[in-house]
Scaffold this motif. Structure first.
Motif, short mmCIF file in Angstrom:
data_model
loop_
_atom_site.label_atom_id
_atom_site.label_comp_id
_atom_site.label_asym_id
_atom_site.label_seq_id
_atom_site.Cartn_x
_atom_site.Cartn_y
_atom_site.Cartn_z
N LYS A 74 0.80 -1.22 0.00
CA LYS A 74 0.00 0.00 0.00
C LYS A 74 0.84 1.28 0.00
CE LYS A 74 -3.67 -2.36 2.45
NZ LYS A 74 -4.44 -2.45 3.70
N GLY A 75 2.16 1.15 -0.01
CA GLY A 75 3.03 2.32 0.04
C GLY A 75 2.97 3.14 -1.24
N LEU A 76 2.70 4.44 -1.08
CA LEU A 76 2.62 5.36 -2.22
C LEU A 76 3.45 6.60 -1.94
CD1 LEU A 76 -1.24 5.43 -2.82
CD2 LEU A 76 0.43 4.10 -4.09
N THR A 77 4.11 7.09 -2.95
CA THR A 77 4.77 8.38 -2.91
C THR A 77 4.20 9.19 -4.05
OG1 THR A 77 6.81 7.43 -2.04
CG2 THR A 77 6.98 9.61 -3.05
N GLN A 78 3.79 10.42 -3.76
CA GLN A 78 3.28 11.30 -4.80
C GLN A 78 4.23 12.47 -4.95
OE1 GLN A 78 -0.77 12.18 -3.50
NE2 GLN A 78 -1.50 10.75 -5.03
N VAL A 79 4.60 12.74 -6.21
CA VAL A 79 5.44 13.89 -6.53
C VAL A 79 4.59 14.82 -7.39
CG1 VAL A 79 7.62 14.68 -7.51
CG2 VAL A 79 7.48 12.38 -6.52
N TRP A 80 4.46 16.07 -6.92
CA TRP A 80 3.59 17.07 -7.56
C TRP A 80 4.45 18.04 -8.37
CZ3 TRP A 80 -1.77 17.11 -6.53
CH2 TRP A 80 -2.18 16.17 -5.58
N PHE A 81 4.12 18.20 -9.65
CA PHE A 81 4.87 19.05 -10.56
C PHE A 81 3.99 20.19 -11.07
CE2 PHE A 81 6.76 14.85 -10.83
CZ PHE A 81 8.12 15.09 -10.85
N MET A 82 4.49 21.42 -11.02
CA MET A 82 3.79 22.58 -11.58
C MET A 82 4.07 22.63 -13.07
SD MET A 82 1.80 25.17 -11.16
CE MET A 82 1.73 25.44 -9.40
N GLN A 83 3.02 22.91 -13.84
CA GLN A 83 3.15 23.00 -15.29
C GLN A 83 3.07 24.46 -15.73
OE1 GLN A 83 4.02 20.20 -16.88
NE2 GLN A 83 3.83 19.14 -14.93
N ASP A 84 3.46 24.72 -16.96
CA ASP A 84 3.47 26.09 -17.48
C ASP A 84 2.10 26.75 -17.47
OD1 ASP A 84 6.19 25.91 -17.90
OD2 ASP A 84 6.00 25.47 -20.04
N ASP A 85 1.03 25.95 -17.58
CA ASP A 85 -0.32 26.52 -17.59
C ASP A 85 -0.88 26.66 -16.16
OD1 ASP A 85 -0.86 23.89 -16.91
OD2 ASP A 85 -2.24 23.54 -18.58
N HIS A 86 -0.02 26.53 -15.17
CA HIS A 86 -0.36 26.68 -13.75
C HIS A 86 -1.28 25.58 -13.22
CE1 HIS A 86 1.80 30.42 -13.70
NE2 HIS A 86 1.13 30.78 -14.78
N THR A 87 -1.32 24.45 -13.92
CA THR A 87 -1.97 23.26 -13.38
C THR A 87 -0.89 22.38 -12.78
OG1 THR A 87 -1.79 21.98 -15.43
CG2 THR A 87 -3.81 23.31 -15.12
N LEU A 88 -1.33 21.35 -12.06
CA LEU A 88 -0.39 20.40 -11.46
C LEU A 88 -0.54 19.04 -12.13
CD1 LEU A 88 -0.93 21.17 -7.68
CD2 LEU A 88 1.01 21.85 -9.09
N THR A 89 0.55 18.34 -12.19
CA THR A 89 0.53 16.94 -12.57
C THR A 89 1.09 16.17 -11.38
OG1 THR A 89 0.86 17.40 -14.91
CG2 THR A 89 1.44 15.19 -14.16
N VAL A 90 0.34 15.19 -10.91
CA VAL A 90 0.83 14.36 -9.81
C VAL A 90 1.25 13.01 -10.38
CG1 VAL A 90 -1.46 13.48 -9.17
CG2 VAL A 90 0.38 13.47 -7.50
#
Length: 114
Positions: A74-90
């Protein structure tokens, strides 16, 4: 002797990649590097919209983990990235190193997840 040591280290690294817990409790930097490297390996047909799927250490706005015990699956790591259009990609990295991407999230989504 040095070549034997290098080969042994490489063999251990490759063996860890097949481990059910190879990506459990990685450092923020290692998790980010893993996400970036694995995404780069994907064929273009699996990469999605390049405007919403840009990854680099400079784009990281957060890293989070769930509470789990090593080996429970069940172990999860989430890395959140800011995009040029100011949305996030996780990018969600499981303890067995599987990846999922969710682009186009609202900029405050990382705060809501915390």
């Amino acid at each position: 002797m040095r070549n034997v040591l290098i080969l042994s280290t490489a063999a251990m690294a490759l063996a860890a990649c097949g481990s059910k817990t190879a990506c459990f409790a990685m450092s923020d930097e290692d998790a980010t590097a893993k996400v970036i490297a694995e995404y780069a390996k994907l064929p273009a047909t699996e990469k999605g919209d390049p405007a919403q799927m840009q990854f680099s250490p400079a784009r990281v706005v957060g890293v989070g983990r769930n509470a789990s015990t090593k080996g429970d699956g069940k172990g999860l790591t989430q890395v959140w990235f800011m995009q040029d259009d100011h949305t996030l990609t996780v990018a969600t990295l499981t303890e067995d190193c599987r990846l999922q991407f969710r682009p186009g999230l609202a900029a405050d989504a990382v705060k809501q997840a915390a």
